[in-house]
Design a protein around this motif. Structure first.
Motif, PDB file in Angstrom:
ATOM      1  N   VAL A   1       0.707  -1.297  -0.114  1.00 26.67           N
ATOM      2  CA  VAL A   1       0.082   0.049   0.024  1.00 26.67           C
ATOM      3  C   VAL A   1       0.920   1.279  -0.105  1.00 26.67           C
ATOM      4  O   VAL A   1       0.606   2.127  -0.941  1.00 26.67           O
ATOM      5  N   GLU A   2       1.897   1.153   0.747  1.00 23.31           N
ATOM      6  CA  GLU A   2       2.914   2.381   1.053  1.00 23.31           C
ATOM      7  C   GLU A   2       3.497   2.752  -0.444  1.00 23.31           C
ATOM      8  O   GLU A   2       3.597   4.029  -0.907  1.00 23.31           O
ATOM      9  N   ILE A   3       3.814   1.561  -1.107  1.00 25.82           N
ATOM     10  CA  ILE A   3       4.508   1.730  -2.614  1.00 25.82           C
ATOM     11  C   ILE A   3       3.678   2.348  -3.742  1.00 25.82           C
ATOM     12  O   ILE A   3       3.831   3.282  -4.128  1.00 25.82           O
ATOM     13  N   ARG A   4       2.219   1.706  -3.375  1.00 26.97           N
ATOM     14  CA  ARG A   4       0.972   2.240  -4.542  1.00 26.97           C
ATOM     15  C   ARG A   4       1.046   3.805  -4.096  1.00 26.97           C
ATOM     16  O   ARG A   4       0.951   4.499  -5.093  1.00 26.97           O
ATOM     17  N   GLU A   5       0.940   4.236  -2.873  1.00 34.19           N
ATOM     18  CA  GLU A   5       0.480   5.549  -2.657  1.00 34.19           C
ATOM     19  C   GLU A   5       1.725   6.462  -2.924  1.00 34.19           C
ATOM     20  O   GLU A   5       1.676   7.567  -3.544  1.00 34.19           O
ATOM     21  N   LYS A   6       2.890   5.982  -2.945  1.00 36.28           N
ATOM     22  CA  LYS A   6       4.140   6.864  -3.263  1.00 36.28           C
ATOM     23  C   LYS A   6       4.210   6.758  -4.907  1.00 36.28           C
ATOM     24  O   LYS A   6       4.488   7.944  -5.616  1.00 36.28           O
ATOM     25  N   LEU A   7       3.939   5.829  -5.327  1.00 33.21           N
ATOM     26  CA  LEU A   7       3.877   5.902  -6.900  1.00 33.21           C
ATOM     27  C   LEU A   7       2.582   7.096  -7.630  1.00 33.21           C
ATOM     28  O   LEU A   7       3.048   7.654  -8.376  1.00 33.21           O
ATOM     29  N   ASN A   8       1.813   6.684  -6.655  1.00 32.23           N
ATOM     30  CA  ASN A   8       0.398   7.743  -7.017  1.00 32.23           C
ATOM     31  C   ASN A   8       1.027   9.221  -6.955  1.00 32.23           C
ATOM     32  O   ASN A   8       0.716  10.089  -7.687  1.00 32.23           O
ATOM     33  N   ARG A   9       1.620   9.510  -5.710  1.00 32.04           N
ATOM     34  CA  ARG A   9       2.004  10.963  -5.775  1.00 32.04           C
ATOM     35  C   ARG A   9       2.928  11.316  -6.709  1.00 32.04           C
ATOM     36  O   ARG A   9       3.000  12.639  -7.303  1.00 32.04           O
ATOM     37  N   ILE A  10       4.012  10.308  -6.991  1.00 31.47           N
ATOM     38  CA  ILE A  10       4.877  10.819  -8.283  1.00 31.47           C
ATOM     39  C   ILE A  10       4.535  10.906  -9.550  1.00 31.47           C
ATOM     40  O   ILE A  10       4.716  11.981 -10.087  1.00 31.47           O
ATOM     41  N   THR A  11       3.453  10.099  -9.695  1.00 29.83           N
ATOM     42  CA  THR A  11       2.717  10.233 -11.010  1.00 29.83           C
ATOM     43  C   THR A  11       1.975  11.361 -11.007  1.00 29.83           C
ATOM     44  O   THR A  11       2.003  12.210 -12.095  1.00 29.83           O
ATOM     45  N   GLU A  12       1.275  11.793 -10.063  1.00 29.60           N
ATOM     46  CA  GLU A  12       0.487  13.228 -10.008  1.00 29.60           C
ATOM     47  C   GLU A  12       1.446  14.570 -10.115  1.00 29.60           C
ATOM     48  O   GLU A  12       1.205  15.315 -10.726  1.00 29.60           O
ATOM     49  N   GLN A  13       2.854  14.259  -9.568  1.00 29.51           N
ATOM     50  CA  GLN A  13       3.795  15.213  -9.581  1.00 29.51           C
ATOM     51  C   GLN A  13       4.107  15.242 -10.912  1.00 29.51           C
ATOM     52  O   GLN A  13       4.227  16.613 -11.463  1.00 29.51           O
ATOM     53  N   LYS A  14       4.490  14.398 -11.493  1.00 33.22           N
ATOM     54  CA  LYS A  14       5.245  14.392 -12.959  1.00 33.22           C
ATOM     55  C   LYS A  14       3.977  14.655 -13.989  1.00 33.22           C
ATOM     56  O   LYS A  14       4.522  15.518 -14.978  1.00 33.22           O
ATOM     57  N   PHE A  15       2.980  14.664 -13.853  1.00 34.16           N
ATOM     58  CA  PHE A  15       1.914  15.034 -14.971  1.00 34.16           C
ATOM     59  C   PHE A  15       1.139  16.187 -14.330  1.00 34.16           C
ATOM     60  O   PHE A  15      -0.081  16.651 -14.912  1.00 34.16           O
ATOM     61  N   HIS A  16       1.476  16.910 -13.414  1.00 36.42           N
ATOM     62  CA  HIS A  16       0.779  18.061 -12.925  1.00 36.42           C
ATOM     63  C   HIS A  16       0.672  19.247 -14.249  1.00 36.42           C
ATOM     64  O   HIS A  16       1.844  19.388 -14.834  1.00 36.42           O
ATOM     65  N   GLY A  17      -0.392  19.760 -14.329  1.00 37.01           N
ATOM     66  CA  GLY A  17      -0.538  20.482 -15.197  1.00 37.01           C
ATOM     67  C   GLY A  17      -0.860  20.247 -16.593  1.00 37.01           C
ATOM     68  O   GLY A  17      -0.999  21.086 -17.615  1.00 37.01           O
ATOM     69  N   SER A  18      -1.023  18.923 -16.879  1.00 36.96           N
ATOM     70  CA  SER A  18      -1.062  18.169 -18.025  1.00 36.96           C
ATOM     71  C   SER A  18      -2.490  18.049 -18.495  1.00 36.96           C
ATOM     72  O   SER A  18      -2.857  17.735 -19.699  1.00 36.96           O
TER      73      SER A  18
END
Length: 101
Positions: A77-94
């Motif tokens: 669950v921790e890794i999933r949440e971390k990946l979700n945060r990274i994905t949202e950061q990288k695609f912010h503004g898209s």
């Protein structure tokens, strides 16, 4: 991609500006590409069945079940949440919106 692979392959070709001609479609080029790129075909290629990686593992270990959502069986669950945060950061503004299950 898995539900309607033929439609998605045509969309990808269009995006890459190399659409299939009517002749190519009628001759089965699209179907042949789908067959060659299928999970089962790639998994069973000699290079993936017998070759070894630099770590000593067989390439075949890179292929799991090929099922949608199977990744959830491998991440905490921790890794999933971390990946979700990274994905949202990288695609912010898209303009992309993410729905998580």
């Amino acid at each position: 991609m898995k539900e309607k692979p033929k439609i998605q392959l045509k969309r990808l070709a269009e995006f890459l500006e190399c659409q299939f001609s009517i002749e190519e479609e009628n001759c089965g080029v699209v179907d042949e590409i789908l067959k060659m790129c299928s999970f089962e075909n790639l998994r069973n290629l000699e290079v993936n069945a017998n070759e070894k990686l630099s770590t000593g593992e067989r390439n075949k270990t890179l292929f799991r079940k090929g099922e949608i959502g199977d990744w959830k069986n491998y991440f905490t669950v921790e890794i999933r949440e971390k990946l979700n945060r990274i994905t949202e950061q990288k695609f912010h503004g898209s303009g992309l919106k993410f729905l998580y299950n």
